[in-house]
Design a protein around this motif. Structure first.
Motif, mmCIF file in Angstrom:
data_model
loop_
_atom_site.group_PDB
_atom_site.id
_atom_site.type_symbol
_atom_site.label_atom_id
_atom_site.label_comp_id
_atom_site.label_asym_id
_atom_site.label_seq_id
_atom_site.Cartn_x
_atom_site.Cartn_y
_atom_site.Cartn_z
ATOM 1 N N VAL A 1 0.838 -1.205 0.000
ATOM 2 C CA VAL A 1 0.000 0.000 0.000
ATOM 3 C C VAL A 1 0.871 1.254 0.000
ATOM 4 O O VAL A 1 0.620 2.215 -0.746
ATOM 5 C CB VAL A 1 -0.947 -0.008 1.214
ATOM 6 N N LEU A 2 1.912 1.268 0.828
ATOM 7 C CA LEU A 2 2.786 2.439 0.902
ATOM 8 C C LEU A 2 3.523 2.666 -0.415
ATOM 9 O O LEU A 2 3.642 3.807 -0.885
ATOM 10 C CB LEU A 2 3.788 2.270 2.042
ATOM 11 N N ALA A 3 4.027 1.593 -1.022
ATOM 12 C CA ALA A 3 4.740 1.726 -2.295
ATOM 13 C C ALA A 3 3.823 2.268 -3.381
ATOM 14 O O ALA A 3 4.231 3.099 -4.205
ATOM 15 C CB ALA A 3 5.326 0.381 -2.714
ATOM 16 N N THR A 4 2.573 1.821 -3.381
ATOM 17 C CA THR A 4 1.608 2.329 -4.360
ATOM 18 C C THR A 4 1.381 3.824 -4.162
ATOM 19 O O THR A 4 1.326 4.598 -5.130
ATOM 20 C CB THR A 4 0.280 1.564 -4.236
ATOM 21 N N GLY A 5 1.261 4.252 -2.907
ATOM 22 C CA GLY A 5 1.081 5.676 -2.625
ATOM 23 C C GLY A 5 2.278 6.506 -3.037
ATOM 24 O O GLY A 5 2.128 7.623 -3.560
ATOM 25 N N MET A 6 3.483 5.984 -2.835
ATOM 26 C CA MET A 6 4.694 6.709 -3.231
ATOM 27 C C MET A 6 4.793 6.825 -4.749
ATOM 28 O O MET A 6 5.164 7.881 -5.288
ATOM 29 C CB MET A 6 5.926 6.008 -2.659
ATOM 30 N N ALA A 7 4.466 5.740 -5.444
ATOM 31 C CA ALA A 7 4.492 5.783 -6.906
ATOM 32 C C ALA A 7 3.493 6.803 -7.436
ATOM 33 O O ALA A 7 3.771 7.521 -8.412
ATOM 34 C CB ALA A 7 4.197 4.395 -7.471
ATOM 35 N N ASP B 1 -0.788 15.439 2.564
ATOM 36 C CA ASP B 1 -2.193 15.170 2.879
ATOM 37 C C ASP B 1 -2.737 14.049 2.004
ATOM 38 O O ASP B 1 -3.517 13.210 2.468
ATOM 39 C CB ASP B 1 -3.038 16.433 2.693
ATOM 40 N N GLN B 2 -2.329 14.033 0.743
ATOM 41 C CA GLN B 2 -2.753 12.975 -0.174
ATOM 42 C C GLN B 2 -2.148 11.635 0.235
ATOM 43 O O GLN B 2 -2.859 10.627 0.350
ATOM 44 C CB GLN B 2 -2.314 13.323 -1.599
ATOM 45 N N PHE B 3 -0.837 11.626 0.482
ATOM 46 C CA PHE B 3 -0.161 10.373 0.799
ATOM 47 C C PHE B 3 -0.621 9.798 2.135
ATOM 48 O O PHE B 3 -0.769 8.581 2.283
ATOM 49 C CB PHE B 3 1.352 10.581 0.816
ATOM 50 N N SER B 4 -0.855 10.641 3.110
ATOM 51 C CA SER B 4 -1.189 10.164 4.456
ATOM 52 C C SER B 4 -2.504 9.409 4.509
ATOM 53 O O SER B 4 -2.774 8.708 5.489
ATOM 54 C CB SER B 4 -1.225 11.334 5.441
ATOM 55 N N LYS B 5 -3.313 9.520 3.466
ATOM 56 C CA LYS B 5 -4.608 8.837 3.445
ATOM 57 C C LYS B 5 -4.515 7.394 2.966
ATOM 58 O O LYS B 5 -5.488 6.643 3.073
ATOM 59 C CB LYS B 5 -5.592 9.604 2.551
ATOM 60 N N VAL B 6 -3.358 6.975 2.423
ATOM 61 C CA VAL B 6 -3.298 5.633 1.836
ATOM 62 C C VAL B 6 -3.307 4.536 2.897
ATOM 63 O O VAL B 6 -3.740 3.413 2.641
ATOM 64 C CB VAL B 6 -2.066 5.471 0.909
ATOM 65 N N PRO C 1 -3.063 4.173 7.611
ATOM 66 C CA PRO C 1 -2.822 4.886 8.875
ATOM 67 C C PRO C 1 -1.343 5.099 9.188
ATOM 68 O O PRO C 1 -0.964 6.139 9.740
ATOM 69 C CB PRO C 1 -3.491 3.981 9.916
ATOM 70 N N LEU C 2 -0.481 4.138 8.831
ATOM 71 C CA LEU C 2 0.943 4.281 9.127
ATOM 72 C C LEU C 2 1.642 5.272 8.200
ATOM 73 O O LEU C 2 2.774 5.686 8.474
ATOM 74 C CB LEU C 2 1.637 2.919 9.046
ATOM 75 N N ALA C 3 0.988 5.675 7.112
ATOM 76 C CA ALA C 3 1.587 6.670 6.216
ATOM 77 C C ALA C 3 1.753 8.015 6.909
ATOM 78 O O ALA C 3 2.577 8.837 6.494
ATOM 79 C CB ALA C 3 0.733 6.826 4.957
ATOM 80 N N SER C 4 0.996 8.243 7.978
ATOM 81 C CA SER C 4 1.076 9.521 8.686
ATOM 82 C C SER C 4 2.445 9.737 9.331
ATOM 83 O O SER C 4 2.788 10.866 9.693
ATOM 84 C CB SER C 4 -0.011 9.596 9.759
ATOM 85 N N TYR C 5 3.243 8.675 9.471
ATOM 86 C CA TYR C 5 4.571 8.812 10.072
ATOM 87 C C TYR C 5 5.608 9.364 9.093
ATOM 88 O O TYR C 5 6.700 9.754 9.509
ATOM 89 C CB TYR C 5 5.057 7.457 10.596
ATOM 90 N N TYR C 6 5.296 9.402 7.801
ATOM 91 C CA TYR C 6 6.282 9.816 6.803
ATOM 92 C C TYR C 6 6.308 11.337 6.648
ATOM 93 O O TYR C 6 6.130 11.874 5.562
ATOM 94 C CB TYR C 6 5.994 9.138 5.462
ATOM 95 N N SER C 7 6.542 12.021 7.738
ATOM 96 C CA SER C 7 6.604 13.481 7.721
ATOM 97 C C SER C 7 7.832 13.941 8.490
ATOM 98 O O SER C 7 8.386 13.211 9.323
ATOM 99 C CB SER C 7 5.333 14.082 8.341
#
Length: 333
Positions: free
Chosen positions: A53-59, A289-294, A296-302
């Protein structure tokens, strides 16, 4: 030791297929001009898994913000395969963790017969992956109480991490009645009374543990003694003492001492375009804001958390990432 396993041939076939596809698409490194490549790849994990899920959001961040660059999230077997594929130039970026990177760089452990991954570079830190030992029996209050208990965890790295957790207590996985099952099966069997403990390393609020806690008034997280956590960190430097926040699970009213490892660390190769790494991190911050929605753990990438290189003794920071963090005023860059 009693060990229950599930067939893994489907995963093996999927991993081979993924590796073949990745070889075809290449790693996306650039030439001497330092410009942006036309194709880049992010190594994630199985479809629906956290890394996937995270890799998809980064791409998606790359595809919508870096003109002329086509990014793909590649389905892989996770951190081990991602690290190997980045090392070999078959992925541009890969999600992994310190427990994989340390032996990869040192050509030890799982990487003992492979070339050292000396060209790996740090891009950004991920989320805290905490070790969470869940028990239903109220008499299990310490990791030292696990001798002879029926413990369920996933095979592979999860079992290896359980072994590391047991070491400062003078125990090994052979001292347990161990079941290697899928996480949902671990929770189901705990609810049925067939196992005593689930050993899980991952983000707080894990679905498997929420399931185990549901309707179980005696369910609790077993703490790791602070002195044992310090000893564990000294022997296995990828682990750091930590705490699980109070209220993470139903009925858990106090924080619990444990250990953590950085999950979802993004790595690349030294020869990856500096401009690509810098522009990717810039776009991620601008569209957080877009990435953090993919997930719950995406919120740490700040910032500033993403700048923390917990493996700086073996993993240098990529110049593009260092420039980005320096531009943002992060100390040490």
């Amino acid at each position: 030791m009693k060990t229950m396993t599930r067939p893994r041939y489907r995963l093996a076939i999927a991993a081979v297929a993924a590796a073949t596809a990745l070889t075809a698409c290449g790693g996306g490194s650039t030439g001497a001009d330092g410009g942006l490549p036309s194709n880049v790849s992010f190594g994630g994990g199985a479809s629906g898994a956290i890394y996937g899920v995270l890799a998809t959001g980064m791409a998606e961040i790359v595809n919508t913000n870096l003109q002329g660059v086509n990014a793909r999230a590649e389905a892989t077997a996770g951190g081990l395969q991602n690290t190997r594929l980045v090392r070999d130039g078959e992925l541009t970026f890969g999600l992994t963790d310190p427990r994989v990177v340390y032996p990869a760089v040192r050509a030890s452990g799982e990487f003992a017969d492979e070339p050292p991954a000396e060209d790996l570079r740090f891009v950004m830190n991920g989320y805290p992956s905490l070790y969470q030992v869940t028990a239903l029996d109220p008499n299990i209050r310490s990791i030292g109480d696990l001798r002879g208990k029926r413990v369920c965890t996933a095979a592979g790295i999860q079992t290896a991490m359980l072994g590391e957790l047991l070491t400062p207590y003078g125990l090994a996985v052979g001292d347990l009645s161990l079941s290697n099952l899928e996480w949902t099966e671990c929770a189901d069997r705990m609810k049925a009374g067939d196992i005593d403990v689930i050993g899980y390393a991952g983000g707080p609020g894990a679905a498997v543990l929420i399931q185990a806690f549901a309707g179980s008034p005696t369910a609790h997280i077993v703490g790791i003694d602070p002195d044992k956590a310090t000893a564990m960190s000294a022997q296995f430097p990828w682990w750091k003492p930590s705490t699980l926040p109070a209220g993470t699970y139903d009925g858990q009213t106090a924080e619990v001492p444990t250990v953590e490892i950085s999950g979802g660390t993004l790595v690349t190769r030294a020869d990856t375009s500096e401009e690509l790494v810098h522009q990717f991190l810039t776009a991620l911050e601008s569209h957080f804001d877009q990435f953090s929605k993919v997930h719950p753990l995406a919120s740490y990438y700040s910032l500033p958390g993403t700048a923390t290189n917990t493996m700086s003794d073996v993993l240098p920071t990529h110049p593009g990432a260092a420039r980005f963090y320096r531009d943002k005023g992060i100390p040490g860059y």
